[in-house]
Design a protein around this motif. Structure first.
Motif, PDB file in Angstrom:
ATOM      1  N   PHE A  63     -65.029 -34.746  97.877  1.00  0.00           N
ATOM      2  CA  PHE A  63     -65.204 -33.785  96.787  1.00  0.00           C
ATOM      3  C   PHE A  63     -66.367 -32.898  97.184  1.00  0.00           C
ATOM      4  CE2 PHE A  63     -63.170 -37.524  95.180  1.00  0.00           C
ATOM      5  CZ  PHE A  63     -62.100 -37.002  94.473  1.00  0.00           C
ATOM      6  N   ALA A  64     -66.037 -31.733  97.696  1.00  0.00           N
ATOM      7  CA  ALA A  64     -67.027 -30.820  98.244  1.00  0.00           C
ATOM      8  C   ALA A  64     -67.062 -29.545  97.414  1.00  0.00           C
ATOM      9  CB  ALA A  64     -66.699 -30.496  99.701  1.00  0.00           C
ATOM     10  N   ALA A  65     -68.252 -29.027  97.231  1.00  0.00           N
ATOM     11  CA  ALA A  65     -68.435 -27.806  96.437  1.00  0.00           C
ATOM     12  C   ALA A  65     -69.678 -27.082  96.952  1.00  0.00           C
ATOM     13  CB  ALA A  65     -68.557 -28.153  94.957  1.00  0.00           C
ATOM     14  N   ASP A  66     -70.037 -25.998  96.284  1.00  0.00           N
ATOM     15  CA  ASP A  66     -71.181 -25.217  96.727  1.00  0.00           C
ATOM     16  C   ASP A  66     -72.507 -25.842  96.339  1.00  0.00           C
ATOM     17  OD1 ASP A  66     -69.637 -23.231  97.992  1.00  0.00           O
ATOM     18  OD2 ASP A  66     -69.239 -22.276  96.073  1.00  0.00           O
ATOM     19  N   SER A  67     -72.471 -26.875  95.505  1.00  0.00           N
ATOM     20  CA  SER A  67     -73.687 -27.624  95.181  1.00  0.00           C
ATOM     21  C   SER A  67     -73.328 -29.093  94.992  1.00  0.00           C
ATOM     22  CB  SER A  67     -74.338 -27.086  93.902  1.00  0.00           C
ATOM     23  OG  SER A  67     -73.538 -27.404  92.766  1.00  0.00           O
ATOM     24  N   ASN A  68     -74.314 -29.963  95.147  1.00  0.00           N
ATOM     25  CA  ASN A  68     -74.082 -31.395  94.934  1.00  0.00           C
ATOM     26  C   ASN A  68     -73.667 -31.672  93.500  1.00  0.00           C
ATOM     27  OD1 ASN A  68     -74.863 -31.776  97.577  1.00  0.00           O
ATOM     28  ND2 ASN A  68     -76.928 -32.469  97.075  1.00  0.00           N
ATOM     29  N   GLY A 116     -70.420 -33.774  97.644  1.00  0.00           N
ATOM     30  CA  GLY A 116     -71.610 -32.930  97.646  1.00  0.00           C
ATOM     31  C   GLY A 116     -71.336 -31.569  98.241  1.00  0.00           C
ATOM     32  N   GLY A 117     -72.427 -30.860  98.529  1.00  0.00           N
ATOM     33  CA  GLY A 117     -72.344 -29.599  99.237  1.00  0.00           C
ATOM     34  C   GLY A 117     -72.124 -29.834 100.721  1.00  0.00           C
ATOM     35  N   LEU A 118     -72.090 -28.754 101.477  1.00  0.00           N
ATOM     36  CA  LEU A 118     -71.757 -28.852 102.895  1.00  0.00           C
ATOM     37  C   LEU A 118     -72.681 -29.807 103.644  1.00  0.00           C
ATOM     38  CD1 LEU A 118     -70.232 -27.958 105.438  1.00  0.00           C
ATOM     39  CD2 LEU A 118     -71.774 -25.984 105.573  1.00  0.00           C
ATOM     40  N   GLU A 119     -73.964 -29.711 103.439  1.00  0.00           N
ATOM     41  CA  GLU A 119     -74.897 -30.550 104.187  1.00  0.00           C
ATOM     42  C   GLU A 119     -74.699 -32.028 103.880  1.00  0.00           C
ATOM     43  OE1 GLU A 119     -79.736 -31.111 104.901  1.00  0.00           O
ATOM     44  OE2 GLU A 119     -78.988 -29.471 103.646  1.00  0.00           O
ATOM     45  N   LYS A 120     -74.569 -32.359 102.609  1.00  0.00           N
ATOM     46  CA  LYS A 120     -74.408 -33.755 102.210  1.00  0.00           C
ATOM     47  C   LYS A 120     -73.058 -34.308 102.689  1.00  0.00           C
ATOM     48  CE  LYS A 120     -74.995 -36.753  98.131  1.00  0.00           C
ATOM     49  NZ  LYS A 120     -73.653 -37.270  97.839  1.00  0.00           N
ATOM     50  N   VAL A 121     -71.995 -33.537 102.558  1.00  0.00           N
ATOM     51  CA  VAL A 121     -70.677 -33.973 103.011  1.00  0.00           C
ATOM     52  C   VAL A 121     -70.683 -34.175 104.530  1.00  0.00           C
ATOM     53  CG1 VAL A 121     -68.282 -33.203 103.321  1.00  0.00           C
ATOM     54  CG2 VAL A 121     -69.366 -33.045 101.080  1.00  0.00           C
ATOM     55  N   THR A 122     -71.338 -33.278 105.244  1.00  0.00           N
ATOM     56  CA  THR A 122     -71.437 -33.419 106.701  1.00  0.00           C
ATOM     57  C   THR A 122     -72.145 -34.718 107.064  1.00  0.00           C
ATOM     58  OG1 THR A 122     -71.491 -31.009 106.975  1.00  0.00           O
ATOM     59  CG2 THR A 122     -72.250 -32.346 108.831  1.00  0.00           C
TER      60      THR A 122
END
Length: 332
Positions: A223-228, A282-288
């Motif tokens: 579940f990815a979005a522009d913010s956590n 989360g956002g891109l960084e957290k999902v990565t």
């Protein structure tokens, strides 16, 4: 490099219809094709108000017909529900229509409750014949032998549609290893045995005509979005829906809520969270970061991503961010 793919149950959301869900699935597949997803799988479930992919081979034809290059398949067909001959004919026809693009993942469970399984006209004990049914199915898809077969799948014979074994336990891992087939583990809802299943599959793999080396894929919830915060919000639909299914009252995919603890009691929330923990939110960084940890731990050949999200636009965005995350991991 880790390949990435999509698992789709074509979710029917509250306030919508199966017609819209199936249109959305095609749109998502077209989007996935453009951003590097390897395959797009739909799954067989029956008597589920929130799932539009019950007629799985029909949905595969719908997706394959509206795309050009992405592999399309079943994740999976619940083989105890079907005659191997009929499955061979269905998927042989799909492979004939869409050459070199069709996958056939096979599951041992009925994908439904006992009463519905009986309504499917199959004997409930048939899952004990799962290995024999796979071999029978495989035989129908092989080339015609010099001796004339008593029963032939037409179309189907000679198409050699790639078979996969699906599983959420050590049984599937052992069977896939024994038959020399690729293995997909259902960690998106049953992650407890993932580590042991991976080990069993790799250590016991026997090469086959289809596959020389083990090929492992496992499913993750993303579940990815522009913010956590937004990602946590859109995830609440799946938490509610999974709680409903596991409580014996399957539903349409619910609208997301700001505070999940207002609709799920603490015990249910803990149980659902445990079952759905394999993934990234989360956002891109957290999902990565979270996907990178899973890839580092299990070293899969491929991840297949499950993202049942209420708004179609949010779902497209989530899969875009997930693709970017895995691309970044591969480049690193």
């Amino acid at each position: 490099m880790t390949n990435y793919s999509i698992l789709d149950l074509s979710p029917i959301v509250e306030g919508s219809t199966a017609t819209i869900s199936l249109k959305n699935s095609l749109t998502l597949a077209q989007h996935a094709e453009q951003i590097g997803y390897k395959r797009y799988w739909v799954a067989e479930h029956h008597n589920m108000p929130g799932v539009a992919s019950a007629a799985t081979s029909v949905v595969i034809g719908h997706i394959a017909g509206g795309t050009n290059s992405i592999r399309v398949g079943a994740g999976g067909i619940m083989l105890p529900n079907h005659s191997p001959l009929v499955v061979a004919e269905h998927f042989g026809t799909l492979e004939t229509l869409y050459p070199n693009r069709i996958d056939l993942g096979l599951g041992r469970a009925p994908g439904t409750d006992g009463n519905t399984a009986r309504a499917l006209r199959r004997i409930l004990s048939n899952n004990e014949q799962f290995p024999e049914d796979i071999l029978e199915l495989q035989g129908y898809l092989e080339d015609k032998t010099s001796s004339v077969k008593a029963i032939r799948a037409v179309p189907g014979e000679g198409t050699k549609v790639p078979l996969w074994i699906l599983g959420s336990s050590l049984y599937g891992a052992q069977l896939a290893a024994h038959l020399g087939l690729p293995f997909a583990f259902a960690s998106h809802f049953s992650p407890d045995a993932l580590a042991q299943a991976v080990q069993v599959y790799r250590e016991n793999f026997k090469p086959s005509k289809q596959l020389a080396q083990p090929y492992l894929m496992f499913s993750v919830n993303v579940f990815a979005a522009d913010s956590n915060e937004e990602a946590e919000f859109i995830r609440t639909s799946h938490l509610q829906g999974f709680a409903n299914v596991t409580s014996g009252r399957p539903s349409l995919l619910p609208r997301p809520v700001k505070d999940i603890k207002t609709v799920l009691d603490s015990a249910t929330f803990a149980r659902v969270n445990h079952s759905l923990r394999c993934g990234a939110t989360g956002g891109l960084e957290k999902v990565t970061d979270e996907l990178s940890q899973l890839i580092k731990t299990y070293q899969p050949n491929e991840l297949i991503i499950n993202s049942p999200i209420y708004k179609h636009e949010d779902r497209l965005r989530s899969y875009s961010i997930a693709a970017e995350a895995i691309t970044n991991i591969n480049q690193a």
